[in-house]
Design an enzyme around this catalytic site. Structure first.
Site, short mmCIF file in Angstrom:
data_model
loop_
_atom_site.label_atom_id
_atom_site.label_comp_id
_atom_site.label_asym_id
_atom_site.label_seq_id
_atom_site.Cartn_x
_atom_site.Cartn_y
_atom_site.Cartn_z
N SER A 82 66.52 24.94 51.92
CA SER A 82 65.93 24.85 50.58
C SER A 82 64.49 24.35 50.58
O SER A 82 63.89 24.23 49.51
CB SER A 82 66.79 23.95 49.70
OG SER A 82 67.05 22.73 50.36
N THR A 185 65.27 20.77 46.98
CA THR A 185 63.84 20.47 46.98
C THR A 185 63.61 19.02 47.41
O THR A 185 64.36 18.13 47.01
CB THR A 185 63.31 20.62 45.53
OG1 THR A 185 63.32 22.00 45.23
CG2 THR A 185 61.91 20.08 45.37
N THR A 203 59.24 23.02 48.19
CA THR A 203 60.52 23.73 48.10
C THR A 203 60.36 25.20 48.46
O THR A 203 59.25 25.75 48.37
CB THR A 203 61.07 23.64 46.67
OG1 THR A 203 62.38 24.14 46.61
CG2 THR A 203 60.21 24.42 45.68
N ARG A 213 58.96 34.83 41.28
CA ARG A 213 59.37 33.68 40.46
C ARG A 213 58.77 32.39 41.03
O ARG A 213 58.78 32.15 42.24
CB ARG A 213 60.90 33.60 40.44
CG ARG A 213 61.46 32.43 39.61
CD ARG A 213 61.74 31.22 40.44
NE ARG A 213 62.49 30.20 39.72
CZ ARG A 213 62.69 28.96 40.17
NH1 ARG A 213 62.20 28.60 41.34
NH2 ARG A 213 63.37 28.10 39.48
N ASP A 216 59.50 24.82 38.98
CA ASP A 216 58.79 23.63 38.50
C ASP A 216 58.03 22.91 39.61
O ASP A 216 57.06 22.19 39.34
CB ASP A 216 59.79 22.64 37.89
CG ASP A 216 60.82 22.19 38.93
OD1 ASP A 216 61.34 23.06 39.68
OD2 ASP A 216 61.11 20.98 39.02
N THR A 236 64.13 17.70 40.68
CA THR A 236 64.83 18.67 41.51
C THR A 236 65.84 19.40 40.62
O THR A 236 66.22 18.90 39.57
CB THR A 236 65.52 17.98 42.71
OG1 THR A 236 66.21 18.96 43.48
CG2 THR A 236 66.49 16.92 42.28
N GLY A 237 66.24 20.57 41.05
CA GLY A 237 67.22 21.33 40.27
C GLY A 237 66.62 22.59 39.69
O GLY A 237 65.60 23.08 40.19
C1 SD4 Z 1 62.95 25.30 41.72
N1 SD4 Z 1 63.27 22.94 41.42
O1 SD4 Z 1 62.36 26.17 42.36
C2 SD4 Z 1 63.21 23.99 42.40
C3 SD4 Z 1 64.41 24.14 43.24
C4 SD4 Z 1 65.27 22.96 43.36
O2 SD4 Z 1 67.36 22.21 43.31
O3 SD4 Z 1 64.90 21.84 43.28
N2 SD4 Z 1 66.51 23.22 43.44
O4 SD4 Z 1 63.37 25.48 40.59
#
Ligand code: SD4
Length: 326
Positions: A82, A185, A203, A213, A216, A236-237
């Site tokens: 990731s 991330t 990330t 794409r 954030d 994160t997320g």
């Molecule tokens: C994103 N926030 O690209 C990052 C990915 C991530 O848990 O943190 N995933 O949206």
């Protein structure tokens, strides 16, 4: 129209303004009972990253150097699915990387949709330090990296990410997994012995996203924000949900209003739930924050988010973030 000559002139002027601003600026006031230095970072992989950050912080180094060197550990780990070039690709098989960095002067730099570069965070730092811009993307970011002596890694995917992608192609459904293998991330924020804050976030983004794409993580105020008077936060997320509420900027502003780091993160998470209650049940977002007193905290949508803390008192321990949904 901007000619090349006027662009160069303008760049030189901006660079001069940055150095004047930095050299003549007043010192920020630092409370006396502060826990510093300290570094905190997202997920289990944050522990390895913290070790390198701590080497710099404990030797009296600058938070900016610590966060860059720290997240480089995660970027270099090709087993990580990731972050960095080991990350899972987009639906067309491209590993596209997003990263940003921010220092105590609100200098910031970012790259997005960058391919074939091992350390996007270092390119983000170069954007911050060598250009009048904040963000470079795609081909332009790659060219900038190569022009500055970085090399293009030859492989498209690691054997592991290639295998996972080919498996995914069988159904080709875009369904982000909450708490992907408990690592994701990396966002890192730190305060150095001088009480100055910096942060970094890097990330490979959401696995199997549409080509092009951007999440954030490279967006200042979404995946990362630092205000040296108040604190710093990272996210994160699912990036779309973080962008929608300008997540980390919100967390820092809530801390400015006197909220603790955990309460500021909680209120940001609640904002996501309030905007899109149904959707929020099936995705993960976690915020992690540090204030000027060296207090830290986190909050997330779903259980399972954790973070690593390294200070003189807490030697690189994992802490579970509290969650909105139990
Ligand atoms: C994103 N926030 O690209 C990052 C990915 C991530 O848990 O943190 N995933 O949206």
């Amino acid at each position: 129209m901007t000619t090349r000559r006027s662009f160069i002139k303008w760049s030189a002027l901006s660079a001069a303004m940055v150095s004047v601003r930095n050299s003549s600026a007043k010192k920020f006031s630092i409370p006396s009972s502060v826990t510093k230095p300290i570094v905190i970072s997202t997920w289990k992989h944050g522990q390895d990253a913290n070790v390198d950050a701590w080497k710099i912080l404990s030797a009296g180094g600058r938070a900016l150097d610590a966060v860059e060197k720290g997240v480089m550990v995660t970027e270099a780990d090709l087993r990580n699915l990731s972050v960095g070039l080991g990350g899972l690709p987009d639906r067309d098989g491209h590993v596209t990387l997003d990263a940003c960095i921010m220092d105590e002067w609100a200098n910031c730099g970012s790259v997005a949709f960058l391919e074939h570069i091992k350390h996007p965070i270092s390119i983000a730092r170069l954007v911050m330090e060598k250009t009048p811009h904040v963000m470079l993307v795609g081909e332009g970011a790659l060219k900038f990296a190569l022009d500055h002596g970085f090399s293009k890694e030859k492989f498209d995917r690691t054997p592991e990410s290639d295998k996972a992608w080919k498996e995914w192609l069988k159904k080709a459904e875009y369904k982000p997994i909450v708490n992907f293998e408990n690592h994701d991330t990396i966002g890192m924020v730190a305060m150095d012995v001088n009480g100055n804050l910096s942060g970094a976030c890097t990330t490979s983004g959401m696995a199997y996203k549409l080509h092009g794409r951007v999440g954030d993580s490279p967006i200042i105020g979404a995946g990362l924000y630092v205000d040296n008077e108040v604190g710093a936060a990272t996210a994160t997320g699912t990036g779309e949900e973080v962008i929608r509420i300008c997540g980390t900027h919100l967390v820092v502003e809530l801390m400015r209003q006197g909220k603790s780091p955990e309460n500021a993160c909680r209120e940001a998470v609640e904002r996501i739930v309030k905007k899109q209650p149904e959707k929020s049940k099936n995705l993960q977002v976690g915020f992690l924050a540090l204030n000027k007193n060296g207090e830290y905290g986190a909050y997330c949508l779903q259980t399972g988010f954790n973070y690593a803390v390294y200070s003189n008192e807490i030697k690189n321990e994992m802490i579970d973030g509290k969650s909105f949904y139990k």
